[in-house]
Write a protein that holds these residues in place. Sequence first.
Motif, PDB file in Angstrom:
ATOM      1  N   PHE A   4       0.826  -1.208   0.000  1.00  0.00           N
ATOM      2  CA  PHE A   4       0.000   0.000   0.000  1.00  0.00           C
ATOM      3  C   PHE A   4       0.865   1.264   0.000  1.00  0.00           C
ATOM      4  O   PHE A   4       0.582   2.235  -0.701  1.00  0.00           O
ATOM      5  N   ALA A   5       1.968   1.239   0.762  1.00  0.00           N
ATOM      6  CA  ALA A   5       2.858   2.402   0.830  1.00  0.00           C
ATOM      7  C   ALA A   5       3.713   2.558  -0.418  1.00  0.00           C
ATOM      8  O   ALA A   5       4.337   3.613  -0.609  1.00  0.00           O
ATOM      9  N   GLY A   6       3.784   1.509  -1.249  1.00  0.00           N
ATOM     10  CA  GLY A   6       4.590   1.582  -2.458  1.00  0.00           C
ATOM     11  C   GLY A   6       6.033   1.175  -2.264  1.00  0.00           C
ATOM     12  O   GLY A   6       6.905   1.531  -3.061  1.00  0.00           O
ATOM     13  N   VAL A   7       6.308   0.398  -1.200  1.00  0.00           N
ATOM     14  CA  VAL A   7       7.663  -0.078  -0.947  1.00  0.00           C
ATOM     15  C   VAL A   7       7.943  -1.275  -1.850  1.00  0.00           C
ATOM     16  O   VAL A   7       7.194  -2.254  -1.855  1.00  0.00           O
ATOM     17  N   ALA A  18      12.429   3.380   0.743  1.00  0.00           N
ATOM     18  CA  ALA A  18      11.313   2.827   1.512  1.00  0.00           C
ATOM     19  C   ALA A  18      10.930   3.746   2.668  1.00  0.00           C
ATOM     20  O   ALA A  18       9.744   3.969   2.921  1.00  0.00           O
ATOM     21  N   ALA A  19      11.918   4.305   3.356  1.00  0.00           N
ATOM     22  CA  ALA A  19      11.633   5.217   4.461  1.00  0.00           C
ATOM     23  C   ALA A  19      10.839   6.422   3.975  1.00  0.00           C
ATOM     24  O   ALA A  19       9.884   6.865   4.635  1.00  0.00           O
ATOM     25  N   GLY A  32     -14.235   7.453  13.361  1.00  0.00           N
ATOM     26  CA  GLY A  32     -14.936   6.769  12.271  1.00  0.00           C
ATOM     27  C   GLY A  32     -14.027   5.838  11.499  1.00  0.00           C
ATOM     28  O   GLY A  32     -13.189   5.136  12.053  1.00  0.00           O
ATOM     29  N   ASP A  33     -14.182   5.841  10.184  1.00  0.00           N
ATOM     30  CA  ASP A  33     -13.344   5.019   9.318  1.00  0.00           C
ATOM     31  C   ASP A  33     -12.389   5.907   8.535  1.00  0.00           C
ATOM     32  O   ASP A  33     -12.277   5.805   7.313  1.00  0.00           O
ATOM     33  N   MET A  34     -11.693   6.801   9.243  1.00  0.00           N
ATOM     34  CA  MET A  34     -10.762   7.726   8.620  1.00  0.00           C
ATOM     35  C   MET A  34      -9.754   6.976   7.759  1.00  0.00           C
ATOM     36  O   MET A  34      -9.246   5.924   8.144  1.00  0.00           O
ATOM     37  N   ALA A  35      -9.439   7.539   6.616  1.00  0.00           N
ATOM     38  CA  ALA A  35      -8.567   6.876   5.650  1.00  0.00           C
ATOM     39  C   ALA A  35      -7.106   7.269   5.834  1.00  0.00           C
ATOM     40  O   ALA A  35      -6.779   8.340   6.345  1.00  0.00           O
ATOM     41  N   VAL A  36      -6.239   6.352   5.405  1.00  0.00           N
ATOM     42  CA  VAL A  36      -4.820   6.631   5.229  1.00  0.00           C
ATOM     43  C   VAL A  36      -4.591   6.784   3.730  1.00  0.00           C
ATOM     44  O   VAL A  36      -5.078   5.973   2.934  1.00  0.00           O
ATOM     45  N   ILE A  37      -3.859   7.832   3.355  1.00  0.00           N
ATOM     46  CA  ILE A  37      -3.594   8.111   1.938  1.00  0.00           C
ATOM     47  C   ILE A  37      -2.136   7.781   1.637  1.00  0.00           C
ATOM     48  O   ILE A  37      -1.231   8.163   2.373  1.00  0.00           O
ATOM     49  N   SER A  38      -1.910   7.067   0.512  1.00  0.00           N
ATOM     50  CA  SER A  38      -0.566   6.739   0.063  1.00  0.00           C
ATOM     51  C   SER A  38      -0.250   7.513  -1.204  1.00  0.00           C
ATOM     52  O   SER A  38      -0.779   7.191  -2.284  1.00  0.00           O
ATOM     53  N   PRO A  39       0.594   8.550  -1.127  1.00  0.00           N
ATOM     54  CA  PRO A  39       0.957   9.302  -2.338  1.00  0.00           C
ATOM     55  C   PRO A  39       1.642   8.431  -3.384  1.00  0.00           C
ATOM     56  O   PRO A  39       1.465   8.647  -4.588  1.00  0.00           O
ATOM     57  N   ALA A  40       2.434   7.445  -2.962  1.00  0.00           N
ATOM     58  CA  ALA A  40       3.195   6.640  -3.913  1.00  0.00           C
ATOM     59  C   ALA A  40       2.297   5.788  -4.793  1.00  0.00           C
ATOM     60  O   ALA A  40       2.573   5.589  -5.977  1.00  0.00           O
TER      61      ALA A  40
END
Length: 464
Positions: free
Chosen positions: A311-314, A341-342, A378-386
């Motif tokens: 998901f993070a694009g690593v 990756a970092a 709630g169901d707050m999202a995490v956003i992955s720019p990569a």
Amino acid sequence: MSTIVLEFNELSPALLDRFIAAGHLPNFQRFRDAALVAVTDAEEQAPNLEPWIQWITVHTGLSYAEHGCFKLNDGGTLAAPRIWDLVSRSGRGNWICGSMNAAARPGFLGHFLPDPWATEPTALPPGHFEPYIDLVRAYVHEHSARPEVSAGEFARFGRFMLAHGLSVSSVLAAVRQLAQERRADVKWRRAMILDRLQWDLFRSVHRSARPHFATFFINSTAHFQHFHWREFEPGLFTVQPSEADRRTYGDTVLEGYRNMDRMVGQALGMTGEGDGLVLVTALSQQPMLTHEDDGGRQIFRHRDIDRLLAFAGVAPGWTYAPVMSQQFLLHFESEEAAAAAAGRIEALRLADGRQPMWARRQGPTLDAGCMIEQAPTGDMAVISPATNTGAAFLDLFYPLEALRSGRHHPDGAFWIKGPGIAARRLPGRVSLRAVAPTLADLAGVEGHFAMPSLLAGGELEIAA
């Protein structure tokens, strides 16, 4: 003369005195009444007040500024000699059972079992403790998630323990635990079953190897204090536990101390008049009241490392090593891959703009984890720019047990019982750096320390 050092992580000197006065800890009382009793000062504050920092000070006599080990696995690369290295140089054997952030240097004599969070140090003799280490690490690393342990691994562990001191009392305790879990929420007690098994192993090796110097480390009560001080003393907290949690966890902290009291009683029986017995806690805990106005501190851990990193694009090409709580390590083939990756991990953002993860690089290795301390609404999202994608925070991370309600305190307990040592309580506090020279003195070995031994001064005669 032989010496056993009980390393009971983060027990509180104040709670020890309180529980002894209430009659809960008869064996601790016997030990204390026959010992030189001191309260140590770790001489550090957060973020440098962590057990994996302070235990290195206990074992080497070096301050954090001198040893520089900040992370849990840094100890494996430290060249400074520990007490057991000095004992080995004297030609005598050791039994180091689970000491935190430890290492066995070339020339080590005896048995060495690394702590269950270690990823670098190997056990000695090579392969000897493998069935035990594999199963224990699976449970400790994965914390509240269900580890993947095969029937074959359980069988190997069982055969190992049968050959290494498995006691009838431990078997009965495990059977009672499983039976009670059918009727009540008592899974937290499993940590004390692990304590029993490790103590069985310690006693078995100690009987057969007869080491000159031995350490025994356990962490269960420290864990109970971190997560259940709120239920133990609810009147101290603004955020109140539910009635159900009070019933389930209200006795957790006291039960942890009682469990260790049983081991103290057996340790007293293992040591004769000419032997040394030591209790060290390195630091302690106190109620965590700093997050009561914002709902309490909650720790979150990733659910699936493969999914999270994708998901993070690593990019693939990493090796995963879970450590403790929310922390884990990622090993890469190059520093460039680790740096990339970092950047992608730390670029993740919650929908409200907060950064959910840290990723600190040291060479080709990342030390990473979730840094969120209050549950997103709630169901707050995490956003992955990569990857230009989003996912619900609670689909990627899960909360660890209860709200955190105990935090570290620089005071520690240091009790020393041995031949020629008068029972007394030292006034004030002594530097934690005095523990290593005192242990060296008790073990009859020489080292170079900045602090003097508490046994120095001529009034005490310590047999080598």
